[in-house]
Design an enzyme around this catalytic site. Structure first.
Site, mmCIF file in Angstrom:
data_model
loop_
_atom_site.group_PDB
_atom_site.id
_atom_site.type_symbol
_atom_site.label_atom_id
_atom_site.label_comp_id
_atom_site.label_asym_id
_atom_site.label_seq_id
_atom_site.Cartn_x
_atom_site.Cartn_y
_atom_site.Cartn_z
ATOM 1 N N ARG A 1 0.709 -0.698 0.204
ATOM 2 C CA ARG A 1 -0.396 0.307 0.273
ATOM 3 C C ARG A 1 0.700 1.326 0.054
ATOM 4 O O ARG A 1 1.081 2.488 -0.621
ATOM 5 C CB ARG A 1 -0.858 -0.491 1.341
ATOM 6 C CG ARG A 1 -1.944 -0.946 0.863
ATOM 7 C CD ARG A 1 -2.807 -1.629 2.070
ATOM 8 N NE ARG A 1 -3.687 -2.108 2.132
ATOM 9 C CZ ARG A 1 -4.001 -3.926 1.978
ATOM 10 N NH1 ARG A 1 -2.665 -4.453 1.928
ATOM 11 N NH2 ARG A 1 -4.573 -3.856 1.881
ATOM 12 N N GLY B 1 -1.386 -12.351 -4.667
ATOM 13 C CA GLY B 1 -2.429 -11.990 -4.566
ATOM 14 C C GLY B 1 -2.698 -9.903 -4.502
ATOM 15 O O GLY B 1 -4.056 -9.833 -5.370
ATOM 16 N N SER C 1 -13.044 -9.939 2.856
ATOM 17 C CA SER C 1 -11.880 -9.349 2.427
ATOM 18 C C SER C 1 -11.519 -8.277 1.993
ATOM 19 O O SER C 1 -11.635 -7.225 1.697
ATOM 20 C CB SER C 1 -11.831 -10.141 1.052
ATOM 21 O OG SER C 1 -11.098 -9.952 -0.297
ATOM 22 N N ASP D 1 -3.929 -15.219 7.824
ATOM 23 C CA ASP D 1 -2.811 -15.900 7.430
ATOM 24 C C ASP D 1 -1.747 -17.145 8.596
ATOM 25 O O ASP D 1 -0.940 -17.142 7.618
ATOM 26 C CB ASP D 1 -1.492 -14.774 6.729
ATOM 27 C CG ASP D 1 -2.285 -14.255 5.410
ATOM 28 O OD1 ASP D 1 -2.679 -14.512 4.920
ATOM 29 O OD2 ASP D 1 -2.077 -13.358 4.944
ATOM 30 N N LYS E 1 -6.073 -19.125 -1.330
ATOM 31 C CA LYS E 1 -4.764 -18.286 -0.788
ATOM 32 C C LYS E 1 -4.219 -19.049 -1.727
ATOM 33 O O LYS E 1 -4.145 -19.590 -2.714
ATOM 34 C CB LYS E 1 -4.202 -18.651 1.021
ATOM 35 C CG LYS E 1 -5.053 -18.374 1.994
ATOM 36 C CD LYS E 1 -5.568 -16.492 1.657
ATOM 37 C CE LYS E 1 -6.543 -15.694 2.634
ATOM 38 N NZ LYS E 1 -6.878 -14.429 2.576
ATOM 39 N N ARG F 1 -5.155 -24.357 1.346
ATOM 40 C CA ARG F 1 -4.027 -24.191 3.098
ATOM 41 C C ARG F 1 -5.141 -24.721 3.623
ATOM 42 O O ARG F 1 -4.192 -25.709 4.797
ATOM 43 C CB ARG F 1 -3.705 -23.112 3.895
ATOM 44 C CG ARG F 1 -2.824 -21.669 2.853
ATOM 45 C CD ARG F 1 -2.247 -20.538 3.684
ATOM 46 N NE ARG F 1 -0.922 -19.992 2.869
ATOM 47 C CZ ARG F 1 -1.070 -19.178 2.778
ATOM 48 N NH1 ARG F 1 -2.152 -18.187 3.485
ATOM 49 N NH2 ARG F 1 -0.129 -18.018 2.456
HETATM 50 C C1 S3P Z 1 -4.019 -8.862 2.732
HETATM 51 C C2 S3P Z 1 -5.694 -9.407 2.522
HETATM 52 C C3 S3P Z 1 -5.622 -10.738 3.206
HETATM 53 C C4 S3P Z 1 -4.271 -11.492 3.928
HETATM 54 C C5 S3P Z 1 -3.197 -11.040 2.690
HETATM 55 C C6 S3P Z 1 -3.054 -10.016 2.323
HETATM 56 C C7 S3P Z 1 -4.411 -7.437 2.587
HETATM 57 O O1 S3P Z 1 -6.439 -11.752 1.628
HETATM 58 O O2 S3P Z 1 -4.437 -13.298 3.494
HETATM 59 O O3 S3P Z 1 -1.677 -11.960 2.887
HETATM 60 O O4 S3P Z 1 -2.719 -7.004 2.036
HETATM 61 O O5 S3P Z 1 -5.162 -6.941 2.007
HETATM 62 P P1 S3P Z 1 -7.896 -11.385 1.485
HETATM 63 O O6 S3P Z 1 -7.745 -9.747 1.414
HETATM 64 O O7 S3P Z 1 -8.173 -12.146 0.346
HETATM 65 O O8 S3P Z 1 -8.395 -12.464 2.759
#
Ligand code: S3P
Length: 445
Positions: free
Chosen positions: A31, A99, A172, A325, A352, A356
């Site tokens: 971010r 992701g 999420s 996580d 994930k 997992r």
């Molecule tokens: C994250 C949100 C989570 C987390 C990922 C990092 C983020 O995923 O599992 O490692 O930085 O916003 P989700 O928002 O898909 O749950």
């Protein structure tokens, strides 16, 4: 493939000891780079996680026209292009294993009038993207994806993004953040409604860069995040806290190697990320938070942990988003605990970096630990001490599965091998050296 092996440290003579500073928080690092790229002027970031995932975000932002450079002191300097000022990339954006990078950058690209192409590694190309495509299309973008809305895909951005009100169907932070980042370039207020609160790093950092972000509670108990679009983001100087998700592995290793005592400096303790600390305390861990302070708009503290007996625990579904996580590490703690542990509400663990839920159950079984999956719950029958070990664990391109089982090996009777340790660099570069510096014995043969 780069197999790693960890050797048991169950003898008190080989306790883990020391004080360490872990790499920067992954979520906050992504971010910081993105908002720096949308500010006018120079943002300086200290303690950026220089793991593969974040470096992919840095490369993608460069392709989108921002200027990023690392100086010899390890500070990152970002010259941004202003909200709405990104440029059409001439290359495919390859987000590797990340992701977060893929979904948040899709949000940014969606509200710019250009076409961009996204791809990733084999793990990322299996992960669901409809969850972000759906709200971004409501805002006026078009996404062209293959079957099941997976990468590779194209984002046809819009010159006139609509501010929407969107209720996220899955808990999420990535979906919430993708919508908010797209909303930055929309006129008016973009609202994201979350029935279950998820990590709020985007909201905190948007405010730090000068955006107006308001929160309210809805009648049904859901929370609403409201972002006023088209702000002028002001460049910042930020120091990224250490990543609590990386700390999880050091904490659990210290708990299960008898006689250990370890301090972790400056770890982010955002309440929406701290479910693991609550859970370990419920299991009987001797864990203290010292020197609490604020950094980059986030609460941080030094964590001090000592080895000790652990009891089985029931983690309710409502706590899952605050430690999503951390289940691979927690499952290892549960494996050495006395009694049975039950973790509910783990559907998201299936999508994930790997599935997992099944990777954890298989890794535990390979090391003589009884565990079952019941619907979206994981049940682990603890060994009340060292587990048998001796197994070879399939990591499935998943950094956290690799680290969790290397930690398990430190508290096992026989060495534990993971089939591939190379992925660890995506989130925790230097993991093996740091652990061995504390007294662990992990080797890449
Ligand atoms: C994250 C949100 C989570 C987390 C990922 C990092 C983020 O995923 O599992 O490692 O930085 O916003 P989700 O928002 O898909 O749950």
């Amino acid at each position: 493939m780069k197999p790693f092996v960890s050797t048991p440290l169950v003898s008190p003579a080989r306790a883990l000891a020391g004080t360490v500073t872990l790499p920067g928080d992954k979520s906050i690092s992504h971010r910081a780079l993105m908002l720096g790229a949308l500010s006018v002027g120079e943002t300086v970031v200290e303690g950026l996680l220089e793991g593969e995932d974040v470096l992919r975000t840095a490369a993608a932002l460069t392709a989108l026209g921002a200027e990023l450079a690392r100086d010899e002191r390890g500070l990152w300097h970002i010259h941004g292009r202003g909200v709405g000022g990104l440029a059409e990339p001439t290359e495919v954006l390859d987000l590797g294993n990340s992701g977060t990078a893929a979904r948040l950058l899709m949000g940014l690209a969606a509200s710019h009038p250009f076409v961009s192409f996204f791809t990733g590694d084999a793990s990322l190309r299996r992960r669901p993207m409809r969850r972000v495509a759906e709200p971004l299309e409501r805002m006026g973008a078009r996404l062209i994806a293959r079957e099941g809305c997976r990468l590779p895909l194209a984002v046809v951005g819009t010159a006139e993004p609509l501010p929407i009100t969107y209720r996220v169907p899955v808990p999420s932070a990535q979906v919430k953040s993708a919508v908010l980042l797209a909303g930055l370039n929309a006129p008016g207020v973009t609202t994201v409604i979350e029935p279950v609160a998820t990590r709020d790093h985007s909201e905190r950092m948007l405010r730090a860069f000068g955006a107006v972000v308001e929160l309210s509670e809805r009648d049904d108990g859901a929370s609403a995040v409201m972002l006023t679009g088209q702000p002028e983001l002001k460049p910042q100087r930020l120091a990224v806290p250490a990543d609590i998700s990386s700390a999880a592995f050091v904490l659990v290793a210290s708990l299960l190697v008898p006689g250990s005592r370890v301090s972790l400096k400056g770890v982010g303790v955002n309440p929406l990320r701290c479910g693991l600390l609550t859970t370990l305390a419920e299991m009987g861990a001797e864990l203290s938070l010292e020197n609490k302070r604020e950094q980059a708009g986030e609460p941080v503290a030094d964590l001090v942990i000592a080895a000790g007996r652990l009891e089985g625990v029931h983690v309710p579904a409502a706590r899952a988003p605050s430690m999503i996580d951390e289940y691979p590490a927690l499952a290892v703690a549960a494996a050495v605990a006395r009694g049975t542990s039950r973790f509910d509400g783990l559907a998201e663990l299936r999508v994930k970096e790997s599935d997992r839920l099944s990777a954890i159950a298989a890794g535990l079984a390979a090391n003589g630990v009884n565990a079952e999956i019941e619907g979206d719950s994981l049940i682990v029958h603890g060994s009340a001490g060292p587990v048998a070990g001796g197994g070879q664990v399939e990591t499935r391109m998943d950094h956290r599965i690799a680290m969790a089982f290397l930690v398990l090996g430190l508290g096992a009777k026989a060495p534990v091998a993971v089939d591939d340790g190379a992925m660890i660099d995506t989130s925790f570069p230097g993991f093996v050296a740091l652990m061995n510096g504390l007294g662990a014995r992990i080797a890449a043969p």
